[in-house]
Motif scaffolding. Sequence first.
Motif, PDB file in Angstrom:
ATOM      1  N   ARG A   1       0.365  -1.348  -0.036  1.00  0.00           N
ATOM      2  CA  ARG A   1      -0.240  -0.307  -0.278  1.00  0.00           C
ATOM      3  C   ARG A   1       0.680   1.063  -0.090  1.00  0.00           C
ATOM      4  O   ARG A   1       1.763   1.280   1.079  1.00  0.00           O
ATOM      5  CB  ARG A   1      -0.931  -0.206   1.666  1.00  0.00           C
ATOM      6  CG  ARG A   1      -2.117   1.416   1.407  1.00  0.00           C
ATOM      7  CD  ARG A   1      -2.816   1.151   2.769  1.00  0.00           C
ATOM      8  NE  ARG A   1      -3.424   2.255   2.885  1.00  0.00           N
ATOM      9  CZ  ARG A   1      -4.601   2.267   3.285  1.00  0.00           C
ATOM     10  NH1 ARG A   1      -4.594   1.127   4.491  1.00  0.00           N
ATOM     11  NH2 ARG A   1      -5.629   4.254   3.307  1.00  0.00           N
TER      12      ARG A   1
ATOM     13  N   LYS B   1       1.091   5.240   1.057  1.00  0.00           N
ATOM     14  CA  LYS B   1       0.738   6.403   2.028  1.00  0.00           C
ATOM     15  C   LYS B   1       0.825   7.645   0.591  1.00  0.00           C
ATOM     16  O   LYS B   1       1.622   8.056  -0.316  1.00  0.00           O
ATOM     17  CB  LYS B   1       1.420   6.130   2.752  1.00  0.00           C
ATOM     18  CG  LYS B   1       1.889   5.184   4.060  1.00  0.00           C
ATOM     19  CD  LYS B   1       3.015   5.540   5.200  1.00  0.00           C
ATOM     20  CE  LYS B   1       2.630   4.149   5.965  1.00  0.00           C
ATOM     21  NZ  LYS B   1       3.608   5.119   7.623  1.00  0.00           N
ATOM     22  N   LYS B   2      -0.691   8.344   1.786  1.00  0.00           N
ATOM     23  CA  LYS B   2      -1.042   9.094   0.296  1.00  0.00           C
ATOM     24  C   LYS B   2      -0.086  10.625   1.191  1.00  0.00           C
ATOM     25  O   LYS B   2       0.164  10.687   2.791  1.00  0.00           O
ATOM     26  CB  LYS B   2      -2.746   9.486   0.703  1.00  0.00           C
ATOM     27  CG  LYS B   2      -3.625   8.895   0.182  1.00  0.00           C
ATOM     28  CD  LYS B   2      -5.234   9.107   0.817  1.00  0.00           C
ATOM     29  CE  LYS B   2      -6.385   8.640   0.214  1.00  0.00           C
ATOM     30  NZ  LYS B   2      -7.263   8.876   0.566  1.00  0.00           N
TER      31      LYS B   2
ATOM     32  N   SER C   1      -3.170   3.569  -2.650  1.00  0.00           N
ATOM     33  CA  SER C   1      -3.618   4.276  -1.836  1.00  0.00           C
ATOM     34  C   SER C   1      -5.406   3.942  -1.546  1.00  0.00           C
ATOM     35  O   SER C   1      -5.571   4.968  -0.446  1.00  0.00           O
ATOM     36  CB  SER C   1      -3.337   5.713  -1.465  1.00  0.00           C
ATOM     37  OG  SER C   1      -3.702   6.575  -2.393  1.00  0.00           O
TER      38      SER C   1
END
Length: 450
Positions: free
Chosen positions: A161, A163-164, A174
């Motif tokens: 994933r 991260k924004k 994300s």
Amino acid sequence: MSATAVARKRGKPASGARAGAGAGKRRRKADSARDRGKSKGGGKMNEETAQEKKLRLAKVYLEQLRQQEDEKAEAREFEEDQVAGRLKEDVLEQRGRLQKSVAKEIQAPAPADIRVLRGHQLSITCLVITPDDLAIFSAAKDCTIIKWSVESGRKLHVIPRAKKGAEGQSPGHSSHVLCMAISSDGKYLASGDRSKLILIWEAPSCRHLYTFTGHRDAVSGLAFRRGTHQLYSTSHDRSVKVWNVAENSYVETLFGHQDAVAALDALSRECCVTAGGRDGTVRVWKIPEESQLVFYGHQGSIDNIQLINEEHMVSGADDGSLALWGLSKKRPLALQREAHGLRGEPGLEQPFWVSSVAALLNTDLVATGSHSACVRLWRCGEGFRQLDPLCDIPLVGFINSLKFSSTGDFLVAGVGQEHRLGRWWRIKEARNSVCIIPLRRAPRPTAAGS
């Protein structure tokens, strides 16, 4: 006393007797010579002359040549029959009428034969199988993508994933990954998420290549045109977009749906099909003409769609119905209501949603998933005018994605505790996993006397 008497008295034969004895000896010698001559003559008659031997060997050689030519002719005829059969299949496939009969041979697997691959923390939302059937890509609400080995069941690669707003991190999603597609040559993998992004990956190495932007809402469907690197995408923004992945370029946008588009599929022709969600339509998009065909038949939201061949498709809806379509008719050729039965208290029953569909290309075999604790296999009748249930495969949880291997040897199910698009229910006993379901075929009965 005469001489004859004297000779007889002395024991000597007379001259006449001697002559008779000599004649007898001569006759015996002649007979024995004649017998020897006969035996010698008979041997010569039984012996084969050189000319006769040559003639006999020539006949044997010609017979061998004739047998070889007959065998070659049979082999050529068999090959021609095979080529003719393949050409006929190719023509039927191009016309969208090919329907291989495999469903009646499928045997339901034992629950112990189903392999469960665990690695995602949240519900599986989508998956694809590589064209060589050696690997599976799965994605989930945890925003990760995992590449699995079909043979060993091990993880080959994990795309974590992202991260924004974080800089310098490895590329990834994300937000929830809702759809994926892989090119027919296995070179490119495309994934779409709720953040309106389409990420393009190099499928063998999982290396990030490009990011396509342009949709104004969640990307809900992706499909490559077979034999090309042309990519179709659809979104909750109600549009269909066309991309050229090899050239990293945008091509065009098509509009027509009146609500969020839920799913998309494509094969070899330059067209794609979409499920229109709550607008209640299935649409066929002809890309070169920039035109569309509109089909009606479901009463609820049409959440998934899959092409069976170039002329037929299957779709499922949240009203529990399953429909077979032909591109030449605007209404379903076959409609199965309550495909997975009913749930709820007596008097308040509601049908189980059809949350996923899959079709084995150019055959009569279809699979559907719901949260009714099973995957159901179906047989399409002759001419795709009928749907008959075959068997149920026990599987607890929301079946959010289904894919057949290209050979039809196994079916892969993406299972989650929640529906892929929301959190309306939660099945606690379900496991977020990828399930590989083997599809064994019953042996064909041998002909009598074979």
